[in-house]
Write an enzyme that holds these catalytic residues in place. Structure first.
Site, mmCIF file in Angstrom:
data_model
loop_
_atom_site.group_PDB
_atom_site.id
_atom_site.type_symbol
_atom_site.label_atom_id
_atom_site.label_comp_id
_atom_site.label_asym_id
_atom_site.label_seq_id
_atom_site.Cartn_x
_atom_site.Cartn_y
_atom_site.Cartn_z
ATOM 1 N N LEU A 23 0.837 -1.212 0.000
ATOM 2 C CA LEU A 23 0.000 0.000 0.000
ATOM 3 C C LEU A 23 0.863 1.250 0.000
ATOM 4 O O LEU A 23 0.494 2.286 -0.530
ATOM 5 C CB LEU A 23 -0.888 0.017 1.248
ATOM 6 C CG LEU A 23 -1.992 -1.033 1.301
ATOM 7 C CD1 LEU A 23 -2.634 -1.048 2.681
ATOM 8 C CD2 LEU A 23 -3.052 -0.763 0.244
ATOM 9 N N GLY A 24 2.017 1.159 0.619
ATOM 10 C CA GLY A 24 2.898 2.321 0.672
ATOM 11 C C GLY A 24 3.946 2.121 1.737
ATOM 12 O O GLY A 24 3.920 1.141 2.493
ATOM 13 N N GLY A 26 6.219 3.852 4.936
ATOM 14 C CA GLY A 26 6.393 4.921 5.900
ATOM 15 C C GLY A 26 7.871 5.079 6.187
ATOM 16 O O GLY A 26 8.709 4.496 5.488
ATOM 17 N N ALA A 27 8.192 5.819 7.226
ATOM 18 C CA ALA A 27 9.590 6.069 7.548
ATOM 19 C C ALA A 27 10.307 4.775 7.924
ATOM 20 O O ALA A 27 11.502 4.627 7.677
ATOM 21 C CB ALA A 27 9.655 7.078 8.679
ATOM 22 N N GLY A 29 9.066 1.342 7.459
ATOM 23 C CA GLY A 29 8.659 0.062 6.887
ATOM 24 C C GLY A 29 7.499 0.253 5.932
ATOM 25 O O GLY A 29 7.168 1.375 5.555
ATOM 26 N N GLU A 30 6.918 -0.885 5.577
ATOM 27 C CA GLU A 30 5.860 -0.836 4.575
ATOM 28 C C GLU A 30 4.530 -1.282 5.152
ATOM 29 O O GLU A 30 4.480 -2.047 6.113
ATOM 30 C CB GLU A 30 6.222 -1.786 3.426
ATOM 31 C CG GLU A 30 7.312 -1.247 2.530
ATOM 32 C CD GLU A 30 7.638 -2.204 1.396
ATOM 33 O OE1 GLU A 30 7.492 -3.418 1.574
ATOM 34 O OE2 GLU A 30 8.036 -1.711 0.336
ATOM 35 N N ALA A 31 3.452 -0.800 4.526
ATOM 36 C CA ALA A 31 2.124 -1.308 4.856
ATOM 37 C C ALA A 31 1.711 -2.178 3.675
ATOM 38 O O ALA A 31 1.728 -1.724 2.528
ATOM 39 C CB ALA A 31 1.150 -0.165 5.048
ATOM 40 N N LYS A 46 1.416 -4.211 8.779
ATOM 41 C CA LYS A 46 2.427 -3.165 8.773
ATOM 42 C C LYS A 46 3.739 -3.819 9.167
ATOM 43 O O LYS A 46 3.818 -4.491 10.206
ATOM 44 C CB LYS A 46 2.038 -2.086 9.782
ATOM 45 C CG LYS A 46 2.339 -0.699 9.318
ATOM 46 C CD LYS A 46 1.609 0.297 10.157
ATOM 47 C CE LYS A 46 2.372 1.596 10.176
ATOM 48 N NZ LYS A 46 1.631 2.630 10.887
ATOM 49 N N ASP A 140 -1.160 13.312 16.008
ATOM 50 C CA ASP A 140 -0.805 13.435 14.584
ATOM 51 C C ASP A 140 -2.072 13.395 13.714
ATOM 52 O O ASP A 140 -2.118 12.703 12.697
ATOM 53 C CB ASP A 140 0.168 12.317 14.187
ATOM 54 C CG ASP A 140 0.990 12.697 12.955
ATOM 55 O OD1 ASP A 140 0.921 13.874 12.535
ATOM 56 O OD2 ASP A 140 1.691 11.820 12.414
#
Ligand SMILES: Nc1ncnc2c1ncn2[C@@H]1O[C@H](COP(=O)(O)OP(=O)(O)OP(=O)(O)O)[C@@H](O)[C@H]1O
Length: 880
Positions: A23-24, A26-27, A29-31, A46, A140
């Site tokens: 899916l994308g 992040g800082a 790791g990946e989802a 995640k 956040d």
């Protein structure tokens, strides 16, 4: 003799996942999106690379898990599972399939209707009010962390930097967040508080109202200056004064002047739509129940009852339910508790009765509380407690505890393991003794295991004492304690109910989460799991023999737990829909799954229970008993020594000769069961006979379901598909996999009155929601989802039916199928042509006439049935 449980040897298959897509990133790791093979549900794993994290960042990851596992709300991403494998942390969570609010805003070319904005704002405020109430601040809040589903639900996610507020200091430390959403106080170095979340939500609201950022600047310093200056461009006057002044108040420079999330929900502009929005959130979240929610909801109403609670007992040699004649109209039983060989009941007059059924020369030790060691075979009033109002009672192996109306806790019987909580000076206590320890802590509820006690005070504190073997006291060790010990509850969960099994302990939390500790033999606490199919990971097996501290039962995080029952080798829970899920040993068919095979995880019981709600549940030694909303009582599992209240057998001969793995009705007639208790081989039940009952069909959701409201996170697709494994004898699995018909039908279901709210629908992947097409929107949505969600064969049948529908086809359909088709057509849209694009006007007219005729016939049929029922009742009454 029955075969030993230890001879279970079959290996069952692990939960496996199929990679769908990344899916994308992040800082850290990946989802990744996966499909769970077991039930075809979509979940996000995640993957966080712990090797790249410093100590603080590792703590943050753990923090996200702790916080997510605590939360259970319809507008917050649900957390299902996590594990660490080498340097990787894996977190399994709910998949939000509609992109983010950020995507939705940037792809919009014209201002949104105010109603749409209110719908999103309501859901976000509801999520924030929920976490703030738990003392958690998100820190956040931004459009990128507000996930959407395709049906327009909001799912607040990314709790990576959220924190618990310390009660002593209402400010959390360190400045964090995303600059665009940082409040003036944060920019000026002050600490984060829940009003900083409100500021960020104010920025999100502003973005929805203007489709542009609240504050713009070319660098962070300039941005900080802009925020502190606090000047924003006016919101379009096309929006109401109410919403424009709300955004101003949320962006007030003084945190104290900003409304709280609860204040926002109480504003007139929200209150006007609150009830319908709450209901919509509930319905959309429980989309797996669309077929039931949108079509007629069935409820059973007892019309004539015996107006008298009776008590029945079976097991321990008594093969059929035996009525306990002591409990008459004057001494109506209210609550009952079963021990190994002794029993206790409370009457409506709040008097306590106890009795015993000793076998094999066992001696009494005072567990009846009558001041002697006699074994009273019939219920006998505990006279020592006359004058106090007994409210609840629980039986251990050879001791008894009861709670009084004023919160007192009395104990009697054996104090061998210190279960009486008196400090262990005396071995046997023959008459009730009040525990001084709780004089300042009024008691709410008590639960007894074989040799341990769980007690919940009215302040919400949990105390345990007695034998600590397998860590069942939840105190971090296996030590025994002879006086009450306060238990540390993880992540500030608030406990609603306590439940004790022989060597296990459960706590049901207000959040719907279940905590457990003690022996996990046969996976009876639900802690074991097996995971395979995750990218580059081998099958992971987690076999947890016991837990010394209360921990979240992750495998149940998908459900809103309302009831739990702990048997000797298995356990069960009921969720807010009244669905029954079982786990643990299945040696005697006690999981009710139609076979005797071991199960690794949690399984839903289908069969006759599929269309009913389970309202009472109890588990004994290898058997289970339930009572449903349709006033049936079922039992299954090990039938040895009369445990099942009847003789059932599927196995012919051999050790399982007396076992049944399928729920079997016990009483010939209907019974409203108000209390049910099983222990060892005994069952006690309090029931009122139903002489006549009516099945009502209504077009609204069950009032009971609505009662659970918005707070319950009910994962739609995973839950409905959970049934797939039970399909063998699940009679309603076909209708459950239907995507929300309100996706399209929302507007057509609602009228134009101002009180009815129509939420917008997110169409991130479709060209445009208003796209001219002859295809009905619900079908477009289903196809849109179909990329990742395979459509079960039952769905194909339905859609084929819809396409091929003709008056002739209707004529030839069996009646239930015909009614289902008609219901579906009517639910989805009043315009039949939408469903059958190929049909000409003449066919449509014919179909309409057919539907009317069917409806008429249906009504006549119902009237006939009702008349017959009345005649039968009158005859019965005359006969008796
Ligand atoms: N539960 C979810 N459902 C749908 N999409 C998700 C979910 N969780 C994450 N995503 C998507 O996956 C991508 C990566 O998410 P992830 O949380 O790993 O990183 P991030 O939030 O973008 O960055 P960071 O957490 O480092 O701030 C994002 O695009 C996010 O929208």
């Amino acid at each position: 003799m029955m075969a030993s449980e230890d001879s279970d040897s079959e290996i069952s298959t692990p939960s496996s996942y199929t990679f769908v897509r990344v899916l994308g990133s992040g800082a850290f790791g990946e989802a990744v999106l996966y499909q769970k093979t077991e039930d075809s549900s979509l979940v996000v794993w995640k993957e966080v690379n712990l090797a790249r994290l410093n100590e603080k960042q590792r703590r943050d990851s753990q923090n996200e898990i702790d916080i997510l596992s605590l939360l259970n709300h319809a507008n917050i991403v649900s957390y299902y599972n996590h594990f660490v494998d080498e340097d990787m942390l894996f977190i399994e969570m709910e998949y939000a399939n509609g992109g983010t609010l950020y995507d939705k805003i940037i792809s919009s070319s014209k201002l949104w209707p105010e109603q749409d904005i209110l719908w999103y704002l309501y859901q976000m405020s509801s999520a924030l009010a929920y976490i703030h109430q738990y003392g958690i601040i998100h820190r956040d809040i931004k459009t990128l962390n507000i996930f959407l589903t395709k049906v327009g639900l909001v799912k607040l996610g990314d709790f990576g930097i959220s924190r618990f507020l310390e009660p002593t200091n209402q400010m959390a430390d360190t400045v964090v967040g995303t600059p665009y959403y940082m409040s003036p106080e944060l920019m000026q170095g002050e600490r984060y508080n829940n009003k900083s979340d409100i500021w960020a939500l104010g920025c999100v609201l502003y973005e929805m109202l203007t489709l542009s950022r609240t504050f713009q600047a070319s660098n962070p310093l300039k941005l900080a200056k802009e925020v502190v200056k606090g000047e924003i461009l006016a919101v379009s006057k096309t929006y109401s004064d109410d919403i424009r002044s709300l955004v101003d108040s949320m962006l007030n420079k003084n945190p104290e002047d900003r409304p709280s999330a609860d204040d926002i929900l109480a504003l007139p502009l929200m209150v006007r739509h609150l009830a319908s929005m709450e209901q919509k959130v509930y319905e959309l979240n429980s989309s797996s129940r669309r077929a039931r929610l949108s079509a007629a909801y069935t409820s059973v109403v007892s019309v004539v009852t015996s107006k008298m609670c009776e008590m029945y007992q079976w097991g321990g040699g008594k093969i059929t339910p035996q009525k306990l004649e002591v409990f008459t109209k004057e001494k109506s039983p209210m609550q009952v508790a079963s021990g190994h060989s002794h029993f206790a009941a409370i009457t409506f007059e709040k008097e306590l009765y106890t009795w015993a059924n000793l076998q094999g020369g066992v001696a009494m030790v005072g567990q009846l509380g009558h001041g002697d060691l006699a074994s009273y075979k019939a219920p006998h009033r505990v006279d020592a407690l006359l004058g106090v109002q007994v409210q609840q009672v629980a039986c251990g192996e050879d001791f008894t505890l009861c709670v009084t109306d004023d919160g007192g806790l009395y104990a009697f019987g054996s104090d061998y393991y210190g279960c009486l909580g008196l400090g262990g000076d005396e071995e046997e206590v023959l008459a009730p003794v009040l525990l001084d320890y709780f004089s300042d802590h009024p008691m709410q509820e008590v639960a007894c295991g074989d040799a341990h006690v769980l007690a919940l005070t009215r302040y919400g504190d949990v105390y345990t004492w007695g034998s600590g073997e397998f860590g069942k006291l939840g105190l971090g060790s296996e030590d025994d304690f002879k006086t009450p010990q306060k238990v540390e509850i993880p992540a500030k969960q608030k406990v609603k109910h306590v439940c004790a099994g022989g060597d296990s302990s459960f706590l049901i939390c207000f959040s719907g989460r279940l905590l457990a500790c003690g022996s996990n033999q046969y996976n009876k606490l639900g802690f074991n799991s097996e995971t395979s199919g995750l990218r580059k990971r081998k099958t992971k097996t987690f076999d947890i023999p016991f837990k010394h501290t209360f921990s979240t039962v992750k495998s149940l995080n998908r459900y809103n737990v309302t009831l739990v029952a702990a048997g000797k080798t298995h356990s069960g829970i009921v969720d807010s829909f009244g669905y029954l899920y079982m786990f643990g040993s299945n040696k005697f068919g006690q999981l009710g799954l139609g076979d005797f095979k071991p199960r690794t995880g949690v399984s839903r019981v289908g069969g006759v229970l599929a269309g009913q709600k389970v309202e009472q549940l109890a588990c004994g030694d290898g058997f289970t008993v339930v009572a449903t909303n349709e006033n049936h009582v079922y039992s299954w599992g090990n039938g040895d020594s009369g445990r099942l209240g009847g003789m059932f057998s599927e196995q012919g001969s051999g050790p399982k000769a007396m076992c049944t793995a399928i729920p079997r009705p016990i009483f010939g007639s209907m019974h409203v069961v108000s209390c049910l208790s099983c222990r060892h081989w005994n069952t006690l039940i309090i029931a009122e006979k139903v002489l006549n009952q009516k099945t009502l069909k209504s077009r609204v959701s069950s009032p009971k379901m609505l009662f659970h409201g918005v707070g319950g996170s009910i994962s739609s697709i995973p839950e409905c598909q959970q049934q797939v494994s039970n399909q063998k004898f699940s009679d309603d699995s076909s209708s459950d996999f239907v995507l929300p018909d309100d996706i399209a039908g929302y507007d057509s279901h609602t009228d134009d009155s101002a009180d009815v709210f129509s939420p917008p629908v997110s169409h991130p992947n479709s060209a445009s929601p208003s796209m001219e097409s002859s295809m009905p929107t619900w079908l477009a949505e289903e196809l849109n989802n179909a990329e990742y969600i395979p459509i079960p064969s039952s769905f194909n049948q339905v859609s084929m039916c819809d396409k091929a529908i003709t008056p002739l086809a209707l004529e030839n359909c069996p009646l239930p199928a015909m009614t289902e088709i008609v219901d579906k057509i009517k639910d989805r849209s009043p315009d039949l042509k939408l469903h059958i694009p190929t049909a000409n006007d003449e066919t449509i007219l014919e179909l309409k006439a057919k539907i009317e005729q069917l409806e008429k016939e249906n009504t006549e049929l119902k009237q006939l049935v009702a008349k017959q029922a009345d005649i039968i009742t009158q005859l019965r009454l005359q006969n008796s």
